[in-house]
Motif scaffolding. Structure first.
Motif, short mmCIF file in Angstrom:
data_model
loop_
_atom_site.label_atom_id
_atom_site.label_comp_id
_atom_site.label_asym_id
_atom_site.label_seq_id
_atom_site.Cartn_x
_atom_site.Cartn_y
_atom_site.Cartn_z
N SER A 220 6.89 58.32 45.85
CA SER A 220 7.38 59.60 45.35
C SER A 220 7.02 60.67 46.37
O SER A 220 6.08 60.49 47.15
CB SER A 220 6.79 59.93 43.98
N VAL A 221 7.79 61.73 46.37
CA VAL A 221 7.53 62.84 47.27
C VAL A 221 6.82 63.92 46.47
O VAL A 221 7.38 64.49 45.54
CB VAL A 221 8.83 63.38 47.88
N GLU A 222 5.55 64.15 46.83
CA GLU A 222 4.75 65.10 46.06
C GLU A 222 5.13 66.54 46.38
O GLU A 222 5.06 67.42 45.53
CB GLU A 222 3.28 64.86 46.40
N ARG A 223 5.49 66.77 47.62
CA ARG A 223 5.74 68.14 48.02
C ARG A 223 6.80 68.19 49.11
O ARG A 223 6.75 67.41 50.05
CB ARG A 223 4.44 68.75 48.56
N ALA A 224 7.76 69.11 48.94
CA ALA A 224 8.77 69.31 49.97
C ALA A 224 9.13 70.79 49.97
O ALA A 224 8.87 71.49 48.99
CB ALA A 224 10.01 68.47 49.67
N VAL A 225 9.65 71.26 51.09
CA VAL A 225 10.09 72.66 51.14
C VAL A 225 11.51 72.73 51.70
O VAL A 225 11.89 71.93 52.56
CB VAL A 225 9.16 73.55 52.01
N VAL A 226 12.27 73.69 51.18
CA VAL A 226 13.63 73.88 51.70
C VAL A 226 13.53 74.63 53.03
O VAL A 226 12.90 75.68 53.11
CB VAL A 226 14.48 74.72 50.70
N VAL A 227 14.11 74.04 54.08
CA VAL A 227 14.05 74.70 55.40
C VAL A 227 15.41 75.23 55.83
O VAL A 227 15.50 75.95 56.84
CB VAL A 227 13.47 73.76 56.49
N ALA A 228 16.47 74.88 55.10
CA ALA A 228 17.77 75.46 55.43
C ALA A 228 18.71 75.33 54.23
O ALA A 228 18.64 74.37 53.48
CB ALA A 228 18.40 74.74 56.62
N ASN A 229 19.54 76.35 54.05
CA ASN A 229 20.69 76.20 53.16
C ASN A 229 21.70 75.40 53.98
O ASN A 229 21.82 75.61 55.18
CB ASN A 229 21.31 77.57 52.82
N ALA B 264 21.46 71.40 50.88
CA ALA B 264 20.19 72.01 51.32
C ALA B 264 19.43 71.00 52.16
O ALA B 264 19.59 69.79 51.98
CB ALA B 264 19.35 72.42 50.11
N THR B 265 18.63 71.50 53.08
CA THR B 265 17.82 70.64 53.94
C THR B 265 16.36 70.86 53.59
O THR B 265 15.91 72.00 53.50
CB THR B 265 18.09 70.97 55.42
N VAL B 266 15.65 69.76 53.36
CA VAL B 266 14.23 69.87 52.98
C VAL B 266 13.37 69.14 54.00
O VAL B 266 13.80 68.19 54.63
CB VAL B 266 13.96 69.31 51.56
N ALA B 267 12.13 69.64 54.16
CA ALA B 267 11.17 69.00 55.06
C ALA B 267 10.05 68.41 54.22
O ALA B 267 9.58 69.02 53.25
CB ALA B 267 10.60 70.01 56.05
N VAL B 268 9.62 67.21 54.60
CA VAL B 268 8.58 66.47 53.87
C VAL B 268 7.49 66.08 54.88
O VAL B 268 7.79 65.50 55.92
CB VAL B 268 9.17 65.19 53.24
N ARG B 269 6.24 66.41 54.57
CA ARG B 269 5.13 65.96 55.42
C ARG B 269 4.73 64.55 55.01
O ARG B 269 4.63 64.28 53.79
CB ARG B 269 3.92 66.89 55.23
N PRO B 270 4.43 63.68 55.98
CA PRO B 270 4.08 62.29 55.63
C PRO B 270 2.91 62.19 54.65
O PRO B 270 2.91 61.31 53.78
CB PRO B 270 3.67 61.67 56.97
N ASP C 149 3.97 66.74 61.83
CA ASP C 149 5.03 65.76 61.63
C ASP C 149 5.80 66.10 60.35
O ASP C 149 5.20 66.50 59.36
CB ASP C 149 4.42 64.36 61.47
N ALA C 150 7.09 65.91 60.39
CA ALA C 150 7.90 66.17 59.21
C ALA C 150 9.11 65.25 59.22
O ALA C 150 9.63 64.90 60.27
CB ALA C 150 8.37 67.63 59.18
N THR C 151 9.51 64.84 58.03
CA THR C 151 10.78 64.14 57.87
C THR C 151 11.74 65.15 57.24
O THR C 151 11.35 65.87 56.32
CB THR C 151 10.64 62.94 56.91
N VAL C 152 12.94 65.19 57.75
CA VAL C 152 13.90 66.16 57.23
C VAL C 152 15.03 65.42 56.52
O VAL C 152 15.57 64.45 57.05
CB VAL C 152 14.43 67.04 58.40
N LEU C 153 15.32 65.83 55.29
CA LEU C 153 16.37 65.19 54.49
C LEU C 153 17.38 66.25 54.06
O LEU C 153 17.01 67.38 53.76
CB LEU C 153 15.77 64.58 53.21
N THR C 154 18.65 65.85 54.04
CA THR C 154 19.68 66.77 53.56
C THR C 154 20.33 66.19 52.31
O THR C 154 20.48 64.97 52.21
CB THR C 154 20.73 67.00 54.67
#
Ligand SMILES: Nc1ncnc2c1ncn2[C@@H]1O[C@H](COP(=O)(O)OP(=O)(O)O)[C@@H](O)[C@H]1O
Ligand SMILES: [Mg+2]
Length: 360
Positions: A348-357, A276-282, A236-241
């Motif tokens: 707070s978001v502890e960890r996120a990764v960039v999945v797209a420019n 940038a688009t980032v993905a966050v795991r719940p 599962d992931a939430t994606v934020l731009t």
């Protein structure tokens, strides 16, 4: 030498490209899963590897030998499908030994190999049983034994557990993993079920629209998904731009609708001021009174944890709260609502990764 080397494999049906330029290398003894949504080309790929269908272009090598032009019966591959098709009028031993007899292994040697493989799959002493008298799980083991008995270079499995109920599927998953380790046979396992792939595999290849878009160890794909598709398909992931505000060492700060999120760059390279688009795991969203404030708009009870969808500014985040032995309000564990709609939470978001420019 690699057990299987696939180079530039492609196949179209009419105007439709089913498999596009797929290249893969499987090491001997590896459990490799090919996953992706229905229709992405998994079965078509597997059939070409097994010699049941010929590619438009590309090559297939088994133990270094080019087998691209060879039919199925001349390849050191076996296949296991969802439909088992055991021979109903033969005993378990006859089912398993059928292929051996055809390739000239007979008598005590054949009996010996059948006994060994039955022991490997946990069916010691089942030689003279009628396949119809076996449970679904036992029939699966016989099918696997039949495919392993002649020691293939690669075993190709196409969603063999897809029709089983969840409990049996989970039991068989760990059995497949155990049998694969003990036999040392290279497995190429195809499934649309990302959870089973993650629990069984040494490596996973993710397919989309006929292409293998990423590959790696389950943990790498889960923790460092390089694309939005992989982040959302695997777990599962939430994606934020948002807009990049700052760059650090391997990280960027992205201003999203929910607030500022620090994200690992991986191999993306968004510059300050760009989207940038980032993905966050719940499970990496913390209910810790952090700087993100939001309102719970939906809740779900999941057994050992509760989940809430939280509207924060222009974005939504999913957060989980594990069931605790003692609830903060003193209620019974697991009985009270762990989130309620309308509740305000600070996160707070502890960890996120960039999945797209950009806003991919
Ligand atoms: N024999 C066939 N004739 C025409 N189209 C096919 C055939 N086999 C597969 N396809 C098409 O190729 C694509 C990939 O199918 P498939 O490999 O079965 O996907 P998956 O196994 O990932 O669900 C799909 O769009 C499917 O409709
Ligand atoms: Mg398929």
């Amino acid at each position: 030498m690699s057990a299987l080397t696939v180079d530039g494999l492609s196949k179209s049906f009419g105007d439709e490209t089913a498999v596009s330029d797929v290249s893969l290398t499987l090491e001997g003894g590896e459990f490799f899963s090919l996953i992706g949504p229905s229709g992405c080309g998994k079965t078509t790929t597997l059939r070409m590897l097994g010699g049941l269908s010929s590619p438009d272009s590309g090559t297939v090598r088994l133990d270094g030998r080019d087998v691209t032009a060879l039919p199925a019966r001349q390849r050191a591959t076996n296949m296991v499908f969802q439909d088992l098709v055991l021979f109903p009028h033969m005993t378990v031993a006859e089912n398993i030994g059928y292929g051996l007899a055809r390739s000239g292994v007979t008598g005590p040697e054949r009996a010996q190999q059948v006994t060994e493989v039955l022991s490997l799959v946990g069916l010691k002493g089942f030689e003279s049983r009628d396949p119809n008298s076996l449970s679904g799980g036992q029939q699966q083991r016989v099918a696997l034994a039949r495919a392993l008995v002649n020691d293939p270079a690669v075993l190709l499995l196409d969603e063999p557990l897809a029709s089983l109920d969840r409990a049996l599927r989970e039991e068989m998953q760990s059995e497949f993993r155990r049998i694969q380790r003990n036999s040392g046979t290279t497995f190429l396992y195809v499934t649309h079920d990302q959870e089973s792939a993650m629990s069984m595999s040494d490596r996973i290849g993710v397919m989309r629209d006929g292409e293998v878009v990423d590959r790696g160890a389950p943990r790498r794909l889960y923790n460092q998904p390089r694309t939005r598709f992989v982040a959302e398909f695997l777990g599962d992931a939430t994606v934020l731009t948002g807009t990049v505000r700052e760059r650090g060492a391997g990280t960027v700060v992205v201003e999203t609708g929910a607030g500022d999120v620090t994200a690992e760059q991986l191999d993306r390279d968004p510059t300050v001021g760009e989207q940038a688009t980032v993905a966050v795991r719940p499970e990496t969203v913390r209910l810790d009174g952090g700087s993100i404030t939001g309102e719970v708009i939906d809740t779900a009870y999941k057994g050992f944890y509760a989940e809430a969808t939280v509207a924060c500014g222009g974005a939504e985040l999913v957060v989980r709260r594990e069931r605790q032995a003692t609830l903060p309000d003193g209620g019974e564990p697991g009985t009270g609502p762990l989130f309620s709609v309308g509740e305000t939470v600070t996160l707070s978001v502890e960890r996120a990764v960039v999945v797209a420019n950009g806003d991919g």
